[in-house]
Design an enzyme around this catalytic site. Structure first.
Site, short mmCIF file in Angstrom:
data_model
loop_
_atom_site.label_atom_id
_atom_site.label_comp_id
_atom_site.label_asym_id
_atom_site.label_seq_id
_atom_site.Cartn_x
_atom_site.Cartn_y
_atom_site.Cartn_z
CB SER A 3 80.85 -52.25 -11.37
OG SER A 3 81.60 -51.09 -11.08
CG HIS A 32 82.98 -49.99 -1.11
ND1 HIS A 32 82.02 -49.35 -1.83
CD2 HIS A 32 83.96 -50.27 -1.99
CE1 HIS A 32 82.40 -49.23 -3.09
NE2 HIS A 32 83.58 -49.80 -3.23
CE LYS A 86 77.76 -52.71 -2.90
NZ LYS A 86 79.05 -52.03 -2.87
CE1 TYR A 89 80.66 -46.12 -6.10
CE2 TYR A 89 81.74 -46.94 -8.07
CZ TYR A 89 81.52 -47.01 -6.71
OH TYR A 89 82.16 -47.96 -5.96
CB THR A 146 77.69 -47.41 -4.50
OG1 THR A 146 77.31 -48.67 -5.04
CG2 THR A 146 78.74 -47.61 -3.42
C1 FNR Z 1 84.37 -53.22 -4.94
N1 FNR Z 1 83.11 -52.76 -4.55
C2 FNR Z 1 82.39 -51.96 -5.40
N2 FNR Z 1 81.15 -51.53 -5.04
C3 FNR Z 1 80.41 -50.78 -5.88
O1 FNR Z 1 79.30 -50.41 -5.52
N3 FNR Z 1 80.90 -50.44 -7.10
C4 FNR Z 1 82.13 -50.83 -7.53
O2 FNR Z 1 82.54 -50.52 -8.64
C5 FNR Z 1 82.92 -51.59 -6.64
N4 FNR Z 1 84.18 -51.98 -6.99
C6 FNR Z 1 84.90 -52.81 -6.17
C7 FNR Z 1 86.16 -53.25 -6.57
C8 FNR Z 1 86.85 -54.15 -5.77
C9 FNR Z 1 88.18 -54.65 -6.24
C10 FNR Z 1 86.29 -54.60 -4.56
C11 FNR Z 1 87.01 -55.61 -3.70
C12 FNR Z 1 85.08 -54.13 -4.14
C13 FNR Z 1 82.51 -53.22 -3.28
C14 FNR Z 1 81.73 -54.51 -3.48
O3 FNR Z 1 80.55 -54.29 -4.21
C15 FNR Z 1 81.34 -55.12 -2.13
O4 FNR Z 1 80.68 -54.16 -1.35
C16 FNR Z 1 82.55 -55.65 -1.38
O5 FNR Z 1 83.39 -56.36 -2.26
C17 FNR Z 1 82.13 -56.54 -0.22
O6 FNR Z 1 83.24 -56.94 0.52
P1 FNR Z 1 83.91 -58.40 0.38
O7 FNR Z 1 82.88 -59.40 0.78
O8 FNR Z 1 84.30 -58.54 -1.06
O9 FNR Z 1 85.10 -58.36 1.28
#
Ligand code: FNR
Length: 418
Positions: free
Chosen positions: A127, A316, A292, A151, A177
């Site tokens: 990330s 997300h 994404k 990002y 993303t």
């Molecule tokens: C994320 N997600 C996320 N996505 C991304 O592209 N960069 C990021 O830094 C983050 N950070 C992040 C932090 C936290 C605490 C969560 C829960 C999620 C989104 C992640 O990549 C993914 O899309 C989701 O977690 C999918 O949903 P579920 O299956 O975890 O509910």
């Protein structure tokens, strides 16, 4: 021995001696156990979604609309979970989703996650909001495949620098993303008045970046002394100097924390990007580029028209738009639009191997696991992440066997009643 029977066997054998899994196997129990050990802020940030949490609920509900219809008398003695993705054969169709601010779940953050990923050969999507510089995570990953999640910063030089570093650490692809150019209306975090980035958490990719450091130093308060560089900061820059021609002794020291936070909040993202900007990113790298956050089939078409190399269907994890379409409900139309021309990955709501099976049957090329491994991290660090991923893989393997799919390619739509 298959991973399903292997993990089952270990758990049941330990059970004979009175041991029960430290990391619960049942997804709801895993979530509850993590809730117990996490701070209220960390729990809100990780577990919470946008608004009234309707998209979080929709992600889970969408799985209930598809039922698996098992086939019998199929020779599934040998099961092959491997998939080919971006020029590599991966041991399974499961990747670790990019998750930021892991220090909230465990002090070892990405160090622990990367070691778990390495033990299983499970690729990690690193990330941009990491708690650990990507170079350190890459080192802990060893030879394990990694992708870099980007990002798109307001400052193109930050983007260029991140991309260059992602190339230097051997990323297989850049995953941009698109769904978080603004932070969603995250009611639970708002009620706690809590944003990790404002406390300098989850900004390690920035504070370890020579270009970002120059920006931050330019706005340091002249009246306050800047902290002395830590040994870790010196080490990070020395390792980065090997890859990054722009690093100098002047940006050796870490920026003043307040200047770093303010600069981060300035440059984090921008809302004026369009598909036309893809060309600029393309000029920065020869790596495959995935987008994404795709939920609309028309966006999938635009992604193809702009030469992108893959799509991640995701909302997300319901953290951005309340009452958005459940991600699984968005998947079939995107898969149909793409027609096999590029890989379509999926996340948001996957909690188990059976969930992963359904997403694969609906046409996903691979599945990203999100919150569950963070719960494992909170509970038991490296071992916790490893346990959660093993549990998901074990159930996927057993589901394939019990349904009559000997390989991932045999997980097809006709095995679902929708
Ligand atoms: C994320 N997600 C996320 N996505 C991304 O592209 N960069 C990021 O830094 C983050 N950070 C992040 C932090 C936290 C605490 C969560 C829960 C999620 C989104 C992640 O990549 C993914 O899309 C989701 O977690 C999918 O949903 P579920 O299956 O975890 O509910």
């Amino acid at each position: 021995m298959s991973i399903g029977r292997d993990i089952q066997g270990k758990i049941y054998r330990a059970g004979v001696f009175g041991h029960r899994p430290v990391v619960p196997v049942e997804p709801a129990a895993l979530e509850a156990a993590a809730h117990e050990v996490m701070s209220p802020q960390a729990w809100a940030y990780v577990n919470g979604g946008a608004g009234q949490q309707r998209t979080v609920a929709a992600n889970a509900e969408a799985f209930g609309r598809h039922r698996i219809v098992p086939r019998m008398f199929v020779d599934v003695q040998e099961r092959d979970l491997s998939v080919d993705l971006f020029g590599r054969t991966l041991p399974s169709p499961l990747l670790l989703a990019p998750i930021g601010v892991l220090e909230m779940a465990h002090p070892e953050a990405e160090h622990a996650v990367a070691r778990a990923a390495r033990a299983l050969g499970t690729p990690m999507v690193i990330s941009t909001q990491g708690s650990v510089p990507m170079e350190d995570t890459a080192r802990a990953l060893g030879e394990t495949p990694r992708l870099y999640q980007l990002y798109w910063s307001r400052d193109d030089e930050v983007v260029r620098s991140f991309v260059r570093r992602a190339e230097a650490i051997g990323s297989d692809a850049i995953v941009v993303t698109l769904d978080t150019h603004l932070l969603g209306w995250r009611t639970r975090d708002l009620d706690l008045g809590y944003l990790p980035f404002a406390r300098a958490e989850g900004i390690a990719q920035y504070t370890s970046d020579p270009h970002f450091r120059s920006l931050a130093q330019a706005r340091e308060p002249s009246t306050e002394p800047t902290p002395r560089p830590t040994l870790a900061a010196v080490r990070a820059l020395l390792s980065m100097a090997r890859h990054y021609p722009g690093s100098t002794w002047a940006n050796l020291r870490s920026p003043h924390p307040r200047a770093a936070v303010e600069t981060f909040l300035d440059v984090f993202s921008r809302s004026d990007l369009t598909w036309a900007d893809v060309a600029r990113l393309r000029e920065m790298t020869t790596l495959p580029i995935l987008v994404k956050g795709i939920q609309h089939p028309a966006d999938a078409r635009l992604a193809l028209e702009h030469g992108l190399d893959g799509i991640v269907v995701s909302n997300h994890g319901g953290r951005q738009v309340d009452n958005a379409i459940g991600a699984l409900d968005a998947l079939p139309a995107v898969v149909a639009e793409v027609g096999g021309r590029v890989p379509v990955l999926f996340d948001s709501g996957v909690r188990s191997g059976a969930d992963a099976f359904v997403a694969l049957a609906l046409g996903a090329s691979a599945v990203l696991l999100g919150r569950p491994w963070v719960y494992g991290l909170a509970l038991a660090g490296e071992d916790g992440v490893r346990a959660v991923v093993e549990h998901v893989l074990a159930e996927l393997d057993l589901t394939m066997g019990l349904v009559g799919a000997g390989s991932v390619g045999e997980i097809t739509r006709d095995l679902l009643q929708s």
